[in-house]
Design a protein around this motif. Structure first.
Motif, PDB file in Angstrom:
ATOM      1  N   LYS A  66      44.572  52.739  27.067  1.00  0.00           N
ATOM      2  CA  LYS A  66      45.023  52.335  25.752  1.00  0.00           C
ATOM      3  C   LYS A  66      44.850  50.510  25.957  1.00  0.00           C
ATOM      4  O   LYS A  66      44.520  49.702  24.833  1.00  0.00           O
ATOM      5  CB  LYS A  66      46.155  52.132  25.217  1.00  0.00           C
ATOM      6  N   LEU A  67      44.913  49.983  27.021  1.00  0.00           N
ATOM      7  CA  LEU A  67      44.868  48.503  27.236  1.00  0.00           C
ATOM      8  C   LEU A  67      43.593  47.964  27.343  1.00  0.00           C
ATOM      9  O   LEU A  67      43.252  46.570  27.311  1.00  0.00           O
ATOM     10  CB  LEU A  67      45.635  47.936  28.385  1.00  0.00           C
ATOM     11  N   ILE A  68      42.351  48.715  27.652  1.00  0.00           N
ATOM     12  CA  ILE A  68      41.302  48.129  27.744  1.00  0.00           C
ATOM     13  C   ILE A  68      40.589  47.250  26.653  1.00  0.00           C
ATOM     14  O   ILE A  68      40.197  46.364  26.963  1.00  0.00           O
ATOM     15  CB  ILE A  68      40.417  49.321  28.330  1.00  0.00           C
ATOM     16  N   PRO A  69      40.720  47.716  25.442  1.00  0.00           N
ATOM     17  CA  PRO A  69      40.265  47.116  24.281  1.00  0.00           C
ATOM     18  C   PRO A  69      40.834  45.387  24.360  1.00  0.00           C
ATOM     19  O   PRO A  69      40.307  44.678  24.123  1.00  0.00           O
ATOM     20  CB  PRO A  69      40.506  47.540  23.134  1.00  0.00           C
ATOM     21  N   LYS A 122      37.489  37.610  45.537  1.00  0.00           N
ATOM     22  CA  LYS A 122      36.826  37.454  44.094  1.00  0.00           C
ATOM     23  C   LYS A 122      37.598  38.617  43.135  1.00  0.00           C
ATOM     24  O   LYS A 122      36.951  39.634  42.855  1.00  0.00           O
ATOM     25  CB  LYS A 122      35.319  37.798  44.100  1.00  0.00           C
ATOM     26  N   VAL A 123      38.982  38.723  43.188  1.00  0.00           N
ATOM     27  CA  VAL A 123      39.689  39.613  42.643  1.00  0.00           C
ATOM     28  C   VAL A 123      40.740  39.195  41.891  1.00  0.00           C
ATOM     29  O   VAL A 123      41.344  38.287  42.241  1.00  0.00           O
ATOM     30  CB  VAL A 123      40.077  40.484  43.563  1.00  0.00           C
ATOM     31  N   MET A 124      41.041  39.603  40.605  1.00  0.00           N
ATOM     32  CA  MET A 124      42.127  39.270  39.661  1.00  0.00           C
ATOM     33  C   MET A 124      43.259  40.549  39.913  1.00  0.00           C
ATOM     34  O   MET A 124      42.622  41.515  39.516  1.00  0.00           O
ATOM     35  CB  MET A 124      41.948  38.851  38.368  1.00  0.00           C
ATOM     36  N   GLY A 125      44.462  40.275  40.015  1.00  0.00           N
ATOM     37  CA  GLY A 125      45.326  41.305  40.127  1.00  0.00           C
ATOM     38  C   GLY A 125      46.470  41.102  38.812  1.00  0.00           C
ATOM     39  O   GLY A 125      46.712  39.804  38.787  1.00  0.00           O
ATOM     40  N   ILE A 126      46.564  42.146  38.063  1.00  0.00           N
ATOM     41  CA  ILE A 126      47.313  41.973  36.931  1.00  0.00           C
ATOM     42  C   ILE A 126      48.265  43.161  36.929  1.00  0.00           C
ATOM     43  O   ILE A 126      48.038  44.241  36.926  1.00  0.00           O
ATOM     44  CB  ILE A 126      46.693  42.043  35.620  1.00  0.00           C
ATOM     45  N   HIS A 127      49.649  42.683  36.748  1.00  0.00           N
ATOM     46  CA  HIS A 127      50.945  43.612  36.929  1.00  0.00           C
ATOM     47  C   HIS A 127      50.900  44.371  35.588  1.00  0.00           C
ATOM     48  O   HIS A 127      50.987  43.902  34.523  1.00  0.00           O
ATOM     49  CB  HIS A 127      52.251  43.036  37.188  1.00  0.00           C
ATOM     50  N   VAL A 128      50.829  45.780  35.940  1.00  0.00           N
ATOM     51  CA  VAL A 128      51.038  46.705  34.541  1.00  0.00           C
ATOM     52  C   VAL A 128      51.721  47.942  35.065  1.00  0.00           C
ATOM     53  O   VAL A 128      51.309  48.444  35.893  1.00  0.00           O
ATOM     54  CB  VAL A 128      49.445  46.917  34.130  1.00  0.00           C
ATOM     55  N   HIS A 129      52.747  48.233  34.376  1.00  0.00           N
ATOM     56  CA  HIS A 129      53.597  49.242  34.583  1.00  0.00           C
ATOM     57  C   HIS A 129      53.341  50.277  33.648  1.00  0.00           C
ATOM     58  O   HIS A 129      53.314  49.937  32.326  1.00  0.00           O
ATOM     59  CB  HIS A 129      55.018  48.780  34.839  1.00  0.00           C
ATOM     60  N   VAL A 133      53.132  50.109  28.533  1.00  0.00           N
ATOM     61  CA  VAL A 133      52.184  49.990  27.821  1.00  0.00           C
ATOM     62  C   VAL A 133      52.302  49.836  26.204  1.00  0.00           C
ATOM     63  O   VAL A 133      51.761  48.936  25.774  1.00  0.00           O
ATOM     64  CB  VAL A 133      51.107  51.201  28.062  1.00  0.00           C
ATOM     65  N   GLU A 134      53.292  50.670  25.616  1.00  0.00           N
ATOM     66  CA  GLU A 134      53.288  50.722  24.470  1.00  0.00           C
ATOM     67  C   GLU A 134      54.094  49.154  24.105  1.00  0.00           C
ATOM     68  O   GLU A 134      53.790  48.673  22.852  1.00  0.00           O
ATOM     69  CB  GLU A 134      54.178  51.732  23.687  1.00  0.00           C
ATOM     70  N   SER A 135      54.902  48.655  24.932  1.00  0.00           N
ATOM     71  CA  SER A 135      55.683  47.283  24.527  1.00  0.00           C
ATOM     72  C   SER A 135      54.673  46.078  24.758  1.00  0.00           C
ATOM     73  O   SER A 135      54.602  45.308  23.974  1.00  0.00           O
ATOM     74  CB  SER A 135      56.846  47.042  25.447  1.00  0.00           C
ATOM     75  N   ILE A 136      53.635  46.385  25.591  1.00  0.00           N
ATOM     76  CA  ILE A 136      52.447  45.397  25.962  1.00  0.00           C
ATOM     77  C   ILE A 136      51.536  45.257  24.521  1.00  0.00           C
ATOM     78  O   ILE A 136      51.482  44.287  24.200  1.00  0.00           O
ATOM     79  CB  ILE A 136      51.701  45.612  26.976  1.00  0.00           C
ATOM     80  N   LEU A 137      51.271  46.363  24.027  1.00  0.00           N
ATOM     81  CA  LEU A 137      50.588  46.489  22.665  1.00  0.00           C
ATOM     82  C   LEU A 137      51.172  45.863  21.668  1.00  0.00           C
ATOM     83  O   LEU A 137      50.645  45.351  20.707  1.00  0.00           O
ATOM     84  CB  LEU A 137      50.112  48.137  22.449  1.00  0.00           C
ATOM     85  N   GLU A 138      52.663  45.937  21.813  1.00  0.00           N
ATOM     86  CA  GLU A 138      53.438  45.465  20.475  1.00  0.00           C
ATOM     87  C   GLU A 138      53.509  43.814  20.587  1.00  0.00           C
ATOM     88  O   GLU A 138      53.505  42.958  19.552  1.00  0.00           O
ATOM     89  CB  GLU A 138      54.906  45.848  20.628  1.00  0.00           C
ATOM     90  N   THR A 139      53.799  43.515  21.758  1.00  0.00           N
ATOM     91  CA  THR A 139      53.931  42.100  22.302  1.00  0.00           C
ATOM     92  C   THR A 139      53.130  41.511  23.508  1.00  0.00           C
ATOM     93  O   THR A 139      53.765  41.340  24.575  1.00  0.00           O
ATOM     94  CB  THR A 139      55.410  41.782  22.441  1.00  0.00           C
ATOM     95  N   PRO A 140      51.930  41.432  23.150  1.00  0.00           N
ATOM     96  CA  PRO A 140      50.845  41.504  24.064  1.00  0.00           C
ATOM     97  C   PRO A 140      50.561  39.987  24.941  1.00  0.00           C
ATOM     98  O   PRO A 140      50.371  39.689  26.215  1.00  0.00           O
ATOM     99  CB  PRO A 140      49.301  41.721  23.548  1.00  0.00           C
ATOM    100  N   LEU A 141      51.204  38.808  24.171  1.00  0.00           N
ATOM    101  CA  LEU A 141      50.792  37.624  24.753  1.00  0.00           C
ATOM    102  C   LEU A 141      51.440  37.290  26.144  1.00  0.00           C
ATOM    103  O   LEU A 141      51.016  37.158  27.039  1.00  0.00           O
ATOM    104  CB  LEU A 141      50.956  36.659  23.904  1.00  0.00           C
ATOM    105  N   SER A 142      52.774  37.280  26.247  1.00  0.00           N
ATOM    106  CA  SER A 142      53.677  37.005  27.242  1.00  0.00           C
ATOM    107  C   SER A 142      53.319  37.538  28.500  1.00  0.00           C
ATOM    108  O   SER A 142      53.145  37.168  29.576  1.00  0.00           O
ATOM    109  CB  SER A 142      55.002  36.745  26.872  1.00  0.00           C
ATOM    110  N   TYR A 143      53.219  39.210  28.360  1.00  0.00           N
ATOM    111  CA  TYR A 143      53.432  39.944  29.570  1.00  0.00           C
ATOM    112  C   TYR A 143      52.099  40.657  29.944  1.00  0.00           C
ATOM    113  O   TYR A 143      51.856  41.272  30.969  1.00  0.00           O
ATOM    114  CB  TYR A 143      54.501  41.252  29.014  1.00  0.00           C
TER     115      TYR A 143
END
Length: 279
Positions: A66-69, A122-129, A133-143
Protein backbone atom coordinates in the motif's frame (compact mmCIF):
# COMPACT_ATOMS: atom_id res chain seq x y z
CA UNK A 1 49.05 0.13 -13.80
CA UNK A 2 46.97 -2.41 -15.72
CA UNK A 3 43.21 -2.76 -15.14
CA UNK A 4 43.94 -6.16 -13.56
CA UNK A 5 46.29 -4.51 -11.07
CA UNK A 6 43.74 -1.79 -10.28
CA UNK A 7 41.06 -4.42 -9.68
CA UNK A 8 43.34 -6.39 -7.35
CA UNK A 9 43.96 -3.25 -5.30
CA UNK A 10 40.24 -2.53 -5.25
CA UNK A 11 39.57 -6.12 -4.14
CA UNK A 12 41.97 -5.65 -1.23
CA UNK A 13 40.29 -2.39 -0.19
CA UNK A 14 36.83 -3.91 -0.60
CA UNK A 15 37.65 -6.86 1.64
CA UNK A 16 39.20 -4.53 4.21
CA UNK A 17 36.11 -2.31 4.34
CA UNK A 18 33.54 -5.13 4.40
CA UNK A 19 35.46 -7.66 6.44
CA UNK A 20 34.67 -10.20 3.75
CA UNK A 21 36.55 -12.26 1.20
CA UNK A 22 35.01 -11.16 -2.09
CA UNK A 23 35.71 -13.01 -5.31
CA UNK A 24 37.43 -11.31 -8.22
CA UNK A 25 34.14 -11.41 -10.16
CA UNK A 26 32.26 -9.63 -7.35
CA UNK A 27 35.07 -7.11 -7.10
CA UNK A 28 34.98 -6.37 -10.82
CA UNK A 29 31.20 -6.03 -10.80
CA UNK A 30 31.31 -3.59 -7.88
CA UNK A 31 34.12 -1.61 -9.52
CA UNK A 32 32.48 -1.19 -12.93
CA UNK A 33 28.92 -0.63 -11.65
CA UNK A 34 29.99 1.49 -8.66
CA UNK A 35 27.56 -0.59 -6.63
CA UNK A 36 28.47 -3.18 -4.01
CA UNK A 37 25.82 -5.56 -2.63
CA UNK A 38 26.54 -6.81 0.89
CA UNK A 39 25.31 -10.22 1.98
CA UNK A 40 22.61 -8.62 4.12
CA UNK A 41 21.46 -6.47 1.21
CA UNK A 42 21.30 -9.53 -1.06
CA UNK A 43 19.25 -11.41 1.55
CA UNK A 44 16.79 -8.55 2.08
CA UNK A 45 16.29 -8.06 -1.66
CA UNK A 46 15.82 -11.78 -2.27
CA UNK A 47 13.04 -11.87 0.34
CA UNK A 48 11.25 -8.79 -1.04
CA UNK A 49 8.97 -7.83 -3.88
CA UNK A 50 10.31 -5.30 -6.38
CA UNK A 51 8.92 -2.22 -8.09
CA UNK A 52 10.96 -0.08 -10.48
CA UNK A 53 10.61 3.70 -10.56
CA UNK A 54 12.97 5.40 -13.01
CA UNK A 55 16.49 4.86 -11.57
CA UNK A 56 15.24 3.57 -8.19
CA UNK A 57 14.50 -0.10 -7.49
CA UNK A 58 12.07 -0.33 -4.57
CA UNK A 59 12.20 -3.55 -2.54
CA UNK A 60 9.25 -4.09 -0.23
CA UNK A 61 7.25 -6.75 1.59
CA UNK A 62 3.80 -7.77 0.35
CA UNK A 63 2.13 -6.36 3.47
CA UNK A 64 3.68 -2.95 2.71
CA UNK A 65 2.50 -2.74 -0.90
CA UNK A 66 0.00 0.00 0.00
CA UNK A 67 2.96 2.31 0.55
CA UNK A 68 4.29 2.08 -3.00
CA UNK A 69 2.24 4.96 -4.53
CA UNK A 70 3.31 7.24 -1.67
CA UNK A 71 6.91 6.07 -2.06
CA UNK A 72 6.93 7.03 -5.74
CA UNK A 73 5.32 10.39 -4.92
CA UNK A 74 7.94 11.04 -2.23
CA UNK A 75 10.82 10.09 -4.55
CA UNK A 76 9.50 12.60 -7.09
CA UNK A 77 9.35 15.21 -4.34
CA UNK A 78 12.88 14.36 -3.18
CA UNK A 79 14.25 14.60 -6.72
CA UNK A 80 12.56 17.97 -7.28
CA UNK A 81 13.99 19.39 -4.05
CA UNK A 82 17.47 17.90 -4.56
CA UNK A 83 17.85 19.04 -8.16
CA UNK A 84 16.54 22.47 -7.18
CA UNK A 85 19.41 22.79 -4.69
CA UNK A 86 22.16 20.97 -6.55
CA UNK A 87 21.29 21.34 -10.22
CA UNK A 88 21.41 18.48 -12.70
CA UNK A 89 23.33 15.26 -12.06
CA UNK A 90 23.35 11.85 -13.69
CA UNK A 91 20.87 9.56 -11.98
CA UNK A 92 22.69 6.28 -11.53
CA UNK A 93 20.74 3.21 -10.33
CA UNK A 94 20.00 2.95 -6.61
CA UNK A 95 18.08 0.54 -4.38
CA UNK A 96 15.50 1.52 -1.76
CA UNK A 97 14.71 -1.26 0.71
CA UNK A 98 11.93 -1.34 3.31
CA UNK A 99 13.29 -3.07 6.40
CA UNK A 100 12.66 -3.63 10.08
CA UNK A 101 14.55 -1.86 12.85
CA UNK A 102 16.94 -4.74 13.50
CA UNK A 103 18.13 -4.96 9.90
CA UNK A 104 18.35 -1.18 9.57
CA UNK A 105 20.54 -0.92 12.64
CA UNK A 106 22.74 -3.77 11.43
CA UNK A 107 23.15 -2.20 7.99
CA UNK A 108 23.79 1.31 9.29
CA UNK A 109 25.67 0.39 12.47
CA UNK A 110 23.65 3.16 14.16
CA UNK A 111 20.97 3.05 16.85
CA UNK A 112 17.66 4.84 16.66
CA UNK A 113 17.65 5.71 12.95
CA UNK A 114 14.62 5.58 10.67
CA UNK A 115 16.61 5.76 7.44
CA UNK A 116 20.07 5.05 6.08
CA UNK A 117 22.04 5.69 2.91
CA UNK A 118 25.27 4.00 1.87
CA UNK A 119 27.05 5.53 -1.08
CA UNK A 120 29.35 2.50 -1.14
CA UNK A 121 26.43 0.06 -1.41
CA UNK A 122 24.19 2.48 -3.39
CA UNK A 123 21.29 1.58 -1.11
CA UNK A 124 18.72 3.47 0.94
CA UNK A 125 17.21 1.66 3.89
CA UNK A 126 13.87 2.88 5.26
CA UNK A 127 12.35 1.54 8.47
CA UNK A 128 8.83 0.22 7.87
CA UNK A 129 6.94 -1.95 10.34
CA UNK A 130 3.98 -3.76 8.72
CA UNK A 131 1.76 -2.96 11.71
CA UNK A 132 2.33 0.77 11.13
CA UNK A 133 1.21 0.91 7.49
CA UNK A 134 -2.24 2.37 8.20
CA UNK A 135 -0.85 4.99 10.58
CA UNK A 136 1.83 5.89 8.01
CA UNK A 137 -0.87 6.43 5.39
CA UNK A 138 -2.74 8.72 7.80
CA UNK A 139 0.29 10.77 8.92
CA UNK A 140 3.00 10.03 6.37
CA UNK A 141 5.38 12.98 6.64
CA UNK A 142 7.24 12.44 9.89
CA UNK A 143 7.58 8.66 9.94
CA UNK A 144 7.88 7.76 6.28
CA UNK A 145 8.27 10.59 3.78
CA UNK A 146 10.82 12.57 5.75
CA UNK A 147 13.34 9.70 5.95
CA UNK A 148 13.00 9.11 2.19
CA UNK A 149 13.52 12.82 1.47
CA UNK A 150 16.56 12.84 3.76
CA UNK A 151 18.23 9.72 2.38
CA UNK A 152 17.55 10.59 -1.26
CA UNK A 153 19.18 13.98 -0.66
CA UNK A 154 22.29 12.08 0.46
CA UNK A 155 22.25 10.14 -2.80
CA UNK A 156 21.91 13.35 -4.84
CA UNK A 157 24.65 15.13 -2.87
CA UNK A 158 27.12 12.28 -3.35
CA UNK A 159 26.29 12.14 -7.06
CA UNK A 160 27.01 15.85 -7.34
CA UNK A 161 30.29 15.44 -5.44
CA UNK A 162 31.34 12.56 -7.69
CA UNK A 163 30.56 14.53 -10.85
CA UNK A 164 32.61 17.44 -9.49
CA UNK A 165 35.61 15.08 -9.36
CA UNK A 166 35.88 15.35 -5.57
CA UNK A 167 35.88 12.73 -2.81
CA UNK A 168 33.04 12.53 -0.31
CA UNK A 169 35.37 12.38 2.67
CA UNK A 170 36.55 15.93 1.90
CA UNK A 171 33.18 17.27 3.05
CA UNK A 172 32.13 17.72 6.69
CA UNK A 173 29.28 15.55 7.86
CA UNK A 174 27.44 18.63 9.12
CA UNK A 175 27.38 19.87 5.50
CA UNK A 176 26.21 16.50 4.14
CA UNK A 177 23.60 16.05 6.86
CA UNK A 178 22.55 19.70 6.71
CA UNK A 179 21.63 19.40 3.02
CA UNK A 180 19.62 16.25 3.75
CA UNK A 181 17.82 17.90 6.66
CA UNK A 182 17.06 20.95 4.53
CA UNK A 183 15.43 18.77 1.86
CA UNK A 184 13.61 16.69 4.47
CA UNK A 185 12.23 19.85 6.12
CA UNK A 186 10.41 21.03 3.00
CA UNK A 187 6.77 21.85 3.77
CA UNK A 188 7.59 21.57 7.46
CA UNK A 189 7.68 24.43 9.93
CA UNK A 190 11.02 24.03 11.70
CA UNK A 191 11.03 25.21 15.30
CA UNK A 192 14.46 25.96 16.66
CA UNK A 193 16.01 27.73 19.58
CA UNK A 194 19.79 27.75 19.70
CA UNK A 195 19.60 28.19 23.46
CA UNK A 196 17.77 24.91 23.98
CA UNK A 197 20.65 22.56 23.21
CA UNK A 198 24.41 22.39 23.42
CA UNK A 199 26.18 24.00 20.48
CA UNK A 200 29.08 21.88 19.24
CA UNK A 201 32.06 23.26 17.31
CA UNK A 202 31.43 22.47 13.65
CA UNK A 203 34.88 20.95 13.30
CA UNK A 204 33.92 18.41 16.00
CA UNK A 205 31.06 17.12 13.83
CA UNK A 206 33.07 17.05 10.63
CA UNK A 207 34.09 13.38 10.55
CA UNK A 208 32.48 10.06 11.42
CA UNK A 209 33.79 9.45 14.94
CA UNK A 210 32.91 12.94 16.09
CA UNK A 211 29.47 12.64 14.56
CA UNK A 212 28.76 9.33 16.28
CA UNK A 213 29.85 10.77 19.62
CA UNK A 214 27.68 13.86 19.07
CA UNK A 215 24.60 11.68 18.48
CA UNK A 216 25.06 10.27 21.98
CA UNK A 217 25.12 13.69 23.70
CA UNK A 218 21.62 14.12 25.12
CA UNK A 219 21.95 17.90 25.36
CA UNK A 220 23.08 18.28 21.72
CA UNK A 221 21.32 17.90 18.36
CA UNK A 222 23.88 17.63 15.55
CA UNK A 223 21.16 17.16 12.92
CA UNK A 224 19.42 20.39 13.87
CA UNK A 225 22.75 22.21 14.11
CA UNK A 226 23.64 20.94 10.63
CA UNK A 227 20.29 22.12 9.27
CA UNK A 228 20.75 25.56 10.83
CA UNK A 229 24.22 25.92 9.28
CA UNK A 230 23.13 24.91 5.78
CA UNK A 231 19.91 26.92 5.98
CA UNK A 232 21.98 29.96 6.98
CA UNK A 233 24.25 29.47 3.96
CA UNK A 234 21.25 29.26 1.64
CA UNK A 235 19.36 32.19 3.15
CA UNK A 236 22.37 34.53 3.26
CA UNK A 237 24.35 33.49 0.16
CA UNK A 238 21.68 31.80 -2.00
CA UNK A 239 21.18 28.18 -3.07
CA UNK A 240 24.09 28.33 -5.54
CA UNK A 241 26.55 28.38 -2.65
CA UNK A 242 26.08 24.64 -2.10
CA UNK A 243 27.18 23.77 -5.63
CA UNK A 244 29.99 26.32 -5.42
CA UNK A 245 31.31 24.71 -2.24
CA UNK A 246 31.12 21.27 -3.85
CA UNK A 247 32.79 22.31 -7.10
CA UNK A 248 35.63 24.25 -5.48
CA UNK A 249 36.50 21.75 -2.75
CA UNK A 250 39.37 19.45 -3.68
CA UNK A 251 42.56 18.03 -2.17
CA UNK A 252 44.39 21.36 -2.42
CA UNK A 253 41.41 23.59 -1.61
CA UNK A 254 39.84 21.91 1.40
CA UNK A 255 36.23 22.56 2.38
CA UNK A 256 37.01 24.98 5.20
CA UNK A 257 39.43 26.92 2.98
CA UNK A 258 36.71 27.31 0.35
CA UNK A 259 34.11 28.17 3.00
CA UNK A 260 36.31 30.94 4.35
CA UNK A 261 36.94 32.36 0.88
CA UNK A 262 33.21 32.46 0.09
CA UNK A 263 31.93 33.72 3.44
CA UNK A 264 34.96 35.76 4.42
CA UNK A 265 35.03 34.01 7.79
CA UNK A 266 37.14 31.21 9.27
CA UNK A 267 35.02 28.36 10.57
CA UNK A 268 34.92 29.56 14.21
CA UNK A 269 33.63 32.98 13.16
CA UNK A 270 31.26 31.41 10.64
CA UNK A 271 29.62 29.20 13.27
CA UNK A 272 29.21 32.21 15.56
CA UNK A 273 27.50 34.11 12.74
CA UNK A 274 25.16 31.18 12.29
CA UNK A 275 24.16 31.34 15.95
CA UNK A 276 23.74 35.11 15.85
CA UNK A 277 21.51 34.78 12.79
CA UNK A 278 18.98 32.70 14.76
CA UNK A 279 19.12 34.66 18.02
Amino acid sequence: MSIFGILKLFQKELNASTGGNETFYTTAKAFFTLNYDSELEKKLKAESMKRKYEHVSIFYQEENEKLIPMTVETLQWAEEMSSGLLGRYEKNPIDLIFMDREHLQKLSNLDGVSGYYSNFDKVMGIHVHPENVESILETPLSYFQRPILHEYAHYATFRKIEEAGAFADLFPLWFIEGIAEYVASDQTEVHYDVNQYEILPLESITWGDGWKEARQIETADPYMQSYLSVNYLIQVFGEDILVELIQKTNDTEGFYTVLEKITGKPVAEFEQEVLDYYR
